[in-house]
Scaffold this motif. Structure first.
Motif, PDB file in Angstrom:
ATOM      1  N   PHE A  81       1.040  -1.582   0.059  1.00 38.97           N
ATOM      2  CA  PHE A  81       0.047   0.076  -0.094  1.00 38.97           C
ATOM      3  C   PHE A  81       0.925   0.974  -0.083  1.00 38.97           C
ATOM      4  O   PHE A  81       0.123   2.186  -0.207  1.00 38.97           O
ATOM      5  CB  PHE A  81      -1.289  -0.360   1.362  1.00 38.97           C
ATOM      6  CG  PHE A  81      -1.939  -1.160   1.257  1.00 38.97           C
ATOM      7  CD1 PHE A  81      -3.559  -0.158   0.158  1.00 38.97           C
ATOM      8  CD2 PHE A  81      -2.028  -2.237   1.588  1.00 38.97           C
ATOM      9  CE1 PHE A  81      -4.316  -1.269   0.034  1.00 38.97           C
ATOM     10  CE2 PHE A  81      -3.258  -3.001   1.404  1.00 38.97           C
ATOM     11  CZ  PHE A  81      -4.277  -2.498   0.057  1.00 38.97           C
ATOM     12  N   ARG A  85      -0.205   4.156  -3.144  1.00 37.95           N
ATOM     13  CA  ARG A  85      -0.238   5.592  -2.559  1.00 37.95           C
ATOM     14  C   ARG A  85       1.113   6.500  -3.257  1.00 37.95           C
ATOM     15  O   ARG A  85       0.813   7.200  -3.658  1.00 37.95           O
ATOM     16  CB  ARG A  85      -0.615   5.178  -1.652  1.00 37.95           C
ATOM     17  CG  ARG A  85      -1.438   5.033  -0.929  1.00 37.95           C
ATOM     18  CD  ARG A  85      -2.030   5.115   0.392  1.00 37.95           C
ATOM     19  NE  ARG A  85      -3.266   4.752   0.451  1.00 37.95           N
ATOM     20  CZ  ARG A  85      -3.642   3.465   1.207  1.00 37.95           C
ATOM     21  NH1 ARG A  85      -2.684   2.654   1.962  1.00 37.95           N
ATOM     22  NH2 ARG A  85      -4.920   3.606   1.975  1.00 37.95           N
ATOM     23  N   THR A 102       0.094   1.140 -11.187  1.00 32.57           N
ATOM     24  CA  THR A 102      -0.645   1.576 -10.005  1.00 32.57           C
ATOM     25  C   THR A 102      -2.338   1.173 -10.670  1.00 32.57           C
ATOM     26  O   THR A 102      -2.910   0.843  -9.572  1.00 32.57           O
ATOM     27  CB  THR A 102      -0.573   3.367  -9.852  1.00 32.57           C
ATOM     28  OG1 THR A 102       0.838   3.084  -9.565  1.00 32.57           O
ATOM     29  CG2 THR A 102      -1.608   3.745  -8.540  1.00 32.57           C
ATOM     30  N   SER A 108      -7.436  -1.987  -4.843  1.00 36.11           N
ATOM     31  CA  SER A 108      -7.975  -2.667  -3.871  1.00 36.11           C
ATOM     32  C   SER A 108      -7.560  -0.887  -3.243  1.00 36.11           C
ATOM     33  O   SER A 108      -7.446  -1.172  -1.754  1.00 36.11           O
ATOM     34  CB  SER A 108      -6.183  -3.016  -4.105  1.00 36.11           C
ATOM     35  OG  SER A 108      -5.696  -2.237  -4.063  1.00 36.11           O
ATOM     36  N   LEU A 109      -7.838   0.256  -4.118  1.00 30.85           N
ATOM     37  CA  LEU A 109      -7.871   1.728  -2.745  1.00 30.85           C
ATOM     38  C   LEU A 109      -9.298   2.302  -2.896  1.00 30.85           C
ATOM     39  O   LEU A 109     -10.066   1.643  -3.521  1.00 30.85           O
ATOM     40  CB  LEU A 109      -7.071   2.737  -3.668  1.00 30.85           C
ATOM     41  CG  LEU A 109      -5.196   2.178  -3.077  1.00 30.85           C
ATOM     42  CD1 LEU A 109      -4.694   3.413  -4.271  1.00 30.85           C
ATOM     43  CD2 LEU A 109      -4.980   2.650  -2.059  1.00 30.85           C
ATOM     44  N   GLN A 110      -9.610   2.574  -1.642  1.00 27.78           N
ATOM     45  CA  GLN A 110     -11.205   3.287  -1.787  1.00 27.78           C
ATOM     46  C   GLN A 110     -11.211   4.007  -3.039  1.00 27.78           C
ATOM     47  O   GLN A 110     -10.573   5.185  -3.175  1.00 27.78           O
ATOM     48  CB  GLN A 110     -11.447   3.602  -0.193  1.00 27.78           C
ATOM     49  CG  GLN A 110     -11.255   2.658   0.479  1.00 27.78           C
ATOM     50  CD  GLN A 110     -12.597   2.518   2.086  1.00 27.78           C
ATOM     51  OE1 GLN A 110     -13.269   3.575   1.315  1.00 27.78           O
ATOM     52  NE2 GLN A 110     -11.875   2.356   2.867  1.00 27.78           N
ATOM     53  N   GLU A 113     -10.750   7.724  -1.883  1.00 31.36           N
ATOM     54  CA  GLU A 113      -8.766   8.269  -2.299  1.00 31.36           C
ATOM     55  C   GLU A 113      -8.296   7.727  -3.739  1.00 31.36           C
ATOM     56  O   GLU A 113      -7.555   9.292  -3.856  1.00 31.36           O
ATOM     57  CB  GLU A 113      -7.807   7.596  -1.732  1.00 31.36           C
ATOM     58  CG  GLU A 113      -5.926   7.329  -1.261  1.00 31.36           C
ATOM     59  CD  GLU A 113      -5.577   6.166  -0.766  1.00 31.36           C
ATOM     60  OE1 GLU A 113      -4.543   6.773  -0.789  1.00 31.36           O
ATOM     61  OE2 GLU A 113      -6.189   5.605   0.332  1.00 31.36           O
ATOM     62  N   VAL A 114      -9.182   7.329  -4.188  1.00 28.74           N
ATOM     63  CA  VAL A 114      -8.664   7.632  -5.866  1.00 28.74           C
ATOM     64  C   VAL A 114      -8.654   9.167  -6.888  1.00 28.74           C
ATOM     65  O   VAL A 114      -8.062   9.293  -6.828  1.00 28.74           O
ATOM     66  CB  VAL A 114      -9.194   6.644  -6.353  1.00 28.74           C
ATOM     67  CG1 VAL A 114      -8.799   6.578  -8.213  1.00 28.74           C
ATOM     68  CG2 VAL A 114      -8.903   5.053  -6.289  1.00 28.74           C
TER      69      VAL A 114
END
Length: 207
Positions: A81, A85, A102, A108-110, A113-114
């Motif tokens: 992670f 990020r 990426t 796998s990120l919410q 946040e994206v």
């Protein structure tokens, strides 16, 4: 190396526990040798190095000597992670492969946040666009720098303009609800025939 590290951690995370030969076969279907600057033969070395550093755990099959599978450790999950990020939030015009890897694991990120990261990338690209004419002027005014060097700045600026256009449109698609991200129902699943080989232990080809 950070691109390769994220790529290996990410693919292990998807299929864990998995064998080195299976992971190599999977990555070749992603054509990583073309866009990630990774030699397929170095995948095994990369997996062993990540295990040595504590990011992967090696699992020996007692009834199958010499067959080692891998899964992420707690440190490996943290590193995954952290790298994801880092590459999402920071623009590097000289390393387009970072955004490619990426995108492979962005799900796998919410979503919030994206979206925030895409806004940050847009701001960085806009700033680079504003600074580009002054970088050109510095090269042209420096008597010690050959004038053709300016084209190195111009090709990078052209990539930045293309990425800025794409990032703006991608942000709009994410805002509109396209794709699936962390905590959301998946929008795609492989058909069973695509994943049956993960239950097998193939024999690697002879050298």
């Amino acid at each position: 190396m950070s691109t390769t590290r994220l790529l290996l951690l990410g693919v292990v995370r998807i299929f864990q526990p998995a064998y080195g030969y299976q992971l190599r076969r999977e990555l070749l279907t992603w054509n990583v040798q073309d866009w990630a600057n990774i030699n397929p033969g170095s995948i095994y070395t990369g997996l062993r190095t990540l295990a040595k550093h504590g990011y992967l755990q090696e699992l020996d099959e007692g009834d199958r000597p010499g067959r080692t599978s891998y899964k992420l450790t707690t440190d490996g999950e943290t590193e995954y992670f952290s790298l994801l990020r880092q590459m999402l939030w920071n623009v590097d015009g000289f390393r387009p492969d970072r955004m490619m890897v990426t995108l492979s694991f962005l799900w796998s990120l919410q979503r919030d946040e994206v979206l925030a990261a895409l806004e940050a990338r847009i701001a960085q690209l806009e700033q680079r666009q504003k600074a580009e004419p002054f970088a050109e002027r510095q090269v042209l005014e420096d008597p010690g720098t050959p004038n053709h060097i300016i084209e190195m700045f111009r090709i990078t600026a052209a990539r930045d303009r293309g990425e800025l256009e794409w990032t703006r449109s991608f942000r709009e698609r994410v805002q509109a609800g396209d794709y699936s991200f962390g905590g959301e129902p998946p929008d795609w699943a492989p058909y069973p025939g695509m994943i049956t080989h993960w239950g097998e232990i193939p024999t690697p080809p002879a050298d």
